[in-house]
Design an enzyme around this catalytic site. Sequence first.
Site, PDB file in Angstrom:
ATOM      1  N   LYS A 198      13.063 -14.131 -11.211  1.00 15.83           N
ATOM      2  CA  LYS A 198      12.769 -13.030 -12.145  1.00 15.83           C
ATOM      3  C   LYS A 198      11.777 -13.491 -13.192  1.00 15.83           C
ATOM      4  O   LYS A 198      10.813 -12.811 -13.493  1.00 15.83           O
ATOM      5  CB  LYS A 198      14.035 -12.534 -12.847  1.00 15.83           C
ATOM      6  CG  LYS A 198      14.967 -11.618 -12.091  1.00 15.83           C
ATOM      7  CD  LYS A 198      14.425 -10.271 -11.714  1.00 15.83           C
ATOM      8  CE  LYS A 198      13.709 -10.339 -10.407  1.00 15.83           C
ATOM      9  NZ  LYS A 198      14.367  -9.982  -9.196  1.00 15.83           N
TER      10      LYS A 198
ATOM     11  N   ASN B 110      -1.654   2.276   5.897  1.00 16.24           N
ATOM     12  CA  ASN B 110      -0.811   1.178   5.414  1.00 16.24           C
ATOM     13  C   ASN B 110      -0.334   0.423   6.647  1.00 16.24           C
ATOM     14  O   ASN B 110       0.283   1.025   7.526  1.00 16.24           O
ATOM     15  CB  ASN B 110       0.384   1.755   4.631  1.00 16.24           C
ATOM     16  CG  ASN B 110       1.449   0.711   4.339  1.00 16.24           C
ATOM     17  OD1 ASN B 110       1.145  -0.468   4.212  1.00 16.24           O
ATOM     18  ND2 ASN B 110       2.688   1.147   4.247  1.00 16.24           N
ATOM     19  N   GLY B 111      -0.638  -0.868   6.715  1.00 13.46           N
ATOM     20  CA  GLY B 111      -0.216  -1.649   7.886  1.00 13.46           C
ATOM     21  C   GLY B 111      -1.305  -2.621   8.271  1.00 13.46           C
ATOM     22  O   GLY B 111      -2.208  -2.909   7.478  1.00 13.46           O
TER      23      GLY B 111
ATOM     24  N   LYS C 273       6.038  -3.913  -4.199  1.00 14.16           N
ATOM     25  CA  LYS C 273       7.477  -3.821  -4.049  1.00 14.16           C
ATOM     26  C   LYS C 273       7.935  -3.873  -2.602  1.00 14.16           C
ATOM     27  O   LYS C 273       8.931  -4.500  -2.273  1.00 14.16           O
ATOM     28  CB  LYS C 273       7.985  -2.530  -4.693  1.00 14.16           C
ATOM     29  CG  LYS C 273       9.503  -2.478  -4.700  1.00 14.16           C
ATOM     30  CD  LYS C 273      10.035  -1.807  -5.908  1.00 14.16           C
ATOM     31  CE  LYS C 273      11.531  -1.957  -6.017  1.00 14.16           C
ATOM     32  NZ  LYS C 273      11.948  -3.227  -6.619  1.00 14.16           N
TER      33      LYS C 273
ATOM     34  N   GLU D 184      17.756 -16.744  -8.447  1.00  8.06           N
ATOM     35  CA  GLU D 184      17.323 -15.389  -8.788  1.00  8.06           C
ATOM     36  C   GLU D 184      16.801 -15.333 -10.227  1.00  8.06           C
ATOM     37  O   GLU D 184      15.788 -14.687 -10.509  1.00  8.06           O
ATOM     38  CB  GLU D 184      18.484 -14.408  -8.567  1.00  8.06           C
ATOM     39  CG  GLU D 184      18.243 -12.992  -9.055  1.00  8.06           C
ATOM     40  CD  GLU D 184      17.059 -12.274  -8.422  1.00  8.06           C
ATOM     41  OE1 GLU D 184      16.432 -12.817  -7.490  1.00  8.06           O
ATOM     42  OE2 GLU D 184      16.728 -11.176  -8.889  1.00  8.06           O
TER      43      GLU D 184
ATOM     44  N   ARG E 252       3.806  -0.103  -4.875  1.00  9.26           N
ATOM     45  CA  ARG E 252       3.579  -0.640  -3.532  1.00  9.26           C
ATOM     46  C   ARG E 252       2.272  -1.425  -3.427  1.00  9.26           C
ATOM     47  O   ARG E 252       1.983  -2.014  -2.390  1.00  9.26           O
ATOM     48  CB  ARG E 252       3.562   0.503  -2.512  1.00  9.26           C
ATOM     49  CG  ARG E 252       4.850   1.276  -2.453  1.00  9.26           C
ATOM     50  CD  ARG E 252       4.742   2.378  -1.442  1.00  9.26           C
ATOM     51  NE  ARG E 252       4.625   1.854  -0.106  1.00  9.26           N
ATOM     52  CZ  ARG E 252       5.645   1.549   0.680  1.00  9.26           C
ATOM     53  NH1 ARG E 252       6.869   1.748   0.260  1.00  9.26           N
ATOM     54  NH2 ARG E 252       5.445   1.070   1.883  1.00  9.26           N
TER      55      ARG E 252
ATOM     56  N   GLU F 264       8.164 -14.211 -11.696  1.00 10.37           N
ATOM     57  CA  GLU F 264       7.358 -13.097 -11.186  1.00 10.37           C
ATOM     58  C   GLU F 264       6.863 -12.161 -12.275  1.00 10.37           C
ATOM     59  O   GLU F 264       5.803 -11.575 -12.143  1.00 10.37           O
ATOM     60  CB  GLU F 264       8.078 -12.325 -10.071  1.00 10.37           C
ATOM     61  CG  GLU F 264       9.258 -11.524 -10.477  1.00 10.37           C
ATOM     62  CD  GLU F 264       9.935 -10.830  -9.292  1.00 10.37           C
ATOM     63  OE1 GLU F 264       9.249 -10.381  -8.371  1.00 10.37           O
ATOM     64  OE2 GLU F 264      11.177 -10.726  -9.322  1.00 10.37           O
TER      65      GLU F 264
ATOM     66  N   TRP G  11      -2.849  -2.709  -1.529  1.00  9.01           N
ATOM     67  CA  TRP G  11      -2.494  -4.131  -1.711  1.00  9.01           C
ATOM     68  C   TRP G  11      -3.257  -4.849  -0.604  1.00  9.01           C
ATOM     69  O   TRP G  11      -2.929  -4.720   0.570  1.00  9.01           O
ATOM     70  CB  TRP G  11      -0.990  -4.314  -1.567  1.00  9.01           C
ATOM     71  CG  TRP G  11      -0.516  -5.678  -1.965  1.00  9.01           C
ATOM     72  CD1 TRP G  11      -0.122  -6.074  -3.209  1.00  9.01           C
ATOM     73  CD2 TRP G  11      -0.359  -6.824  -1.123  1.00  9.01           C
ATOM     74  NE1 TRP G  11       0.261  -7.396  -3.184  1.00  9.01           N
ATOM     75  CE2 TRP G  11       0.128  -7.884  -1.911  1.00  9.01           C
ATOM     76  CE3 TRP G  11      -0.588  -7.065   0.241  1.00  9.01           C
ATOM     77  CZ2 TRP G  11       0.399  -9.149  -1.405  1.00  9.01           C
ATOM     78  CZ3 TRP G  11      -0.328  -8.326   0.740  1.00  9.01           C
ATOM     79  CH2 TRP G  11       0.159  -9.358  -0.071  1.00  9.01           C
TER      80      TRP G  11
ATOM     81  N   CYS H 240       0.838  -1.186   0.000  1.00  4.22           N
ATOM     82  CA  CYS H 240       0.000   0.000   0.000  1.00  4.22           C
ATOM     83  C   CYS H 240       0.881   1.246   0.000  1.00  4.22           C
ATOM     84  O   CYS H 240       1.908   1.275   0.664  1.00  4.22           O
ATOM     85  CB  CYS H 240      -0.934   0.094   1.195  1.00  4.22           C
ATOM     86  SG  CYS H 240      -1.994  -1.311   1.422  1.00  4.22           S
TER      87      CYS H 240
ATOM     88  N   HIS I 135      18.418 -35.833  -7.528  1.00  6.10           N
ATOM     89  CA  HIS I 135      17.851 -36.205  -6.220  1.00  6.10           C
ATOM     90  C   HIS I 135      16.354 -35.892  -6.145  1.00  6.10           C
ATOM     91  O   HIS I 135      15.803 -35.803  -5.053  1.00  6.10           O
ATOM     92  CB  HIS I 135      18.616 -35.484  -5.107  1.00  6.10           C
ATOM     93  CG  HIS I 135      20.065 -35.863  -5.068  1.00  6.10           C
ATOM     94  ND1 HIS I 135      20.489 -37.112  -4.676  1.00  6.10           N
ATOM     95  CD2 HIS I 135      21.178 -35.186  -5.427  1.00  6.10           C
ATOM     96  CE1 HIS I 135      21.812 -37.185  -4.765  1.00  6.10           C
ATOM     97  NE2 HIS I 135      22.256 -36.022  -5.228  1.00  6.10           N
TER      98      HIS I 135
END
Length: 604
Positions: free
Chosen positions: A481, A97-98, A599, A477, A27, A484, A71, A2, A500
């Site tokens: 990338k 926000n929270g 983000k 990584e 955000r 996402e 969000w 948010c 394995h």
Amino acid sequence: MCGIIGYVGFRNARTVSIDCLKRLEYRGYDSAGIGIFNEKIQVFKEVGYISNLEKHIPHIKGCIALAQTRWATHGKVTKINAHPHVSNNEKITIVHNGIIENFKELKQELISKGYEFKSETDSEVFAHLIQDCYKDNIKQAVYDAVQQVKGYYALVVLCADEPDVLIGARKDSPLVIGVGDNENFLASDIPAFLKYTNRVIYLNDGEICRLTSKSIEIFGNDNQPLKREQELISWDVSGAEKTGFPHFMLKEIYEQTDTVHQVIRGRISEIQREVMFPESIESIIKNGSNDIHIVACGTSYYAGLAGKYLIEQLTGKPVFVHLASEYRYYGNYNKNSLIIGVTQSGETLDTIAALKKAKHHGCKTLVVTNVIGSSATRIADGFILTQSGPEIGVAATKTFTAQVLVLLLIALKLGVFNKTIGADSLYQLIQSLKKLPRVVQHVLDQSDHIKKVAEQLVNAHSVFFIGRGINFPLSLEGALKLKEISYIHAEGFAAGELKHGPFALLTEDTPVVAIIGSDETYEKMVSNIGEVKARGPKVIAIAEENDETIKQFVDEVIPYPSNKGGLSCIPIIVIMQLLAYHVADLKECSIDKPRNLAKSVTVE
Ligand code: F6R
């Protein structure tokens, strides 16, 4: 998670708030809303991107407003659940926000007093609670309300009875004041208002601020006034603009020649053959520890894993890397350990919690972050900035590169302290570091070739990334990338692990991206590629440019420039970022704002 905005000044608050809010869209982007005072507080909300909200707000006048891009945490993505929330008497409007952890109890109490709730959110509690506390002073009412709240919040409040005042409050969620001339701003993050001012005042946990167009007052935990100096931010406003690139992510990938330069600038000296940090940081690195624990989330965690390989190789010191969300609960905190938090935003809740716990147990703490003034920089004993400028694309790119480089510099410094690096090796590494911007440029120049390779991944359902040594965290990584931003399932594996278990998933339709180091892992990687090829899939190798041999074992090669100092991890990172970008672009995905992501993750 948010983004929130408050504006009070002389400009059209609708225009400024939407402009600032768009810069916070990374955000969260489920829904958005704005409240503007014009005779009364007028609230507009829409589901979807801010551009959708913008279309639906009439051109009303007003010089004070608050806004949020959401969000979702509590309550579905609906217009009713979008912020701002308004009190029953329609006088108090809030954006938050929270998370309010005791919202059920507070809601019940407010309902028993006759308050009616419209949304399913925890945030709405703030609107009614502040109304309940309000007598004739909105700052006092916010203070009284937040005393009853458990959890974390960044909050902006506008009261119709005091229409030239904005109140801000924060605890464990970010909120910064932007200081203008005859106008002031509140925002979750600095880039939001950077176009209007580069003067900021940071709020600390538990503090409240009262803004008018001409004044800023700050009050501490005890409600007493505080003096706080403003600080100048050196970030360039173009850092928060696309400057002609189709996406922030691509712009940020291309900025990496400069990122590399910024990270090493003033920190390495070829003449003195030295790696330098401020004295206080060097003392933390030198004296802080028996062992090192790195805590981080997501991409920053993978940077931490890469850092482990670098530090252990160069210093022989044991390094343990932990997911912050686990370590904060299950970690073993020893006061002789150095805890390094790696966090681009400096606001990731789990990383902050782990750092707080580490401090509580008496450990030395160091933070590697991109955001000066962020919560992480305030908690830790010291911080090293990645100096990458604002990163707006939700998928981290340039800051990952910068984090790995900072961890390398820490490794070098430690190696010098511990005498595990000789002068010649250090000199050679410094030389390689200085060449890195050119090496990165060389990779960027191959973008068209990487795009051609990307075409072969567009229709894949699943992609494997494999590597050994430091190329193992890089494959994690690379896979992150790709998944996402292109929504293709991808996993990174240590190449030796395929047999394995993961081989069970490998079909001839599963392309494999193999990162091949030109080091002691080379032969083993070639064998692993042989094992893969025996099962039929296409193999794309990321290999050193002089490696002619590898071509006979794989279907495609993306070469990275030779770099004698062993810093090939940086060009490899850039190749994988471009690969993911081009796949996502070919699929026409929402690259800068992937679905369901945000983000800055300020919730658990
Ligand atoms: C992925 C990504 C995230 C972040 C993670 C931690 O591209 O950006 O995985 O790395 O949310 O964020 P910071 O580094 O801000 O703590």
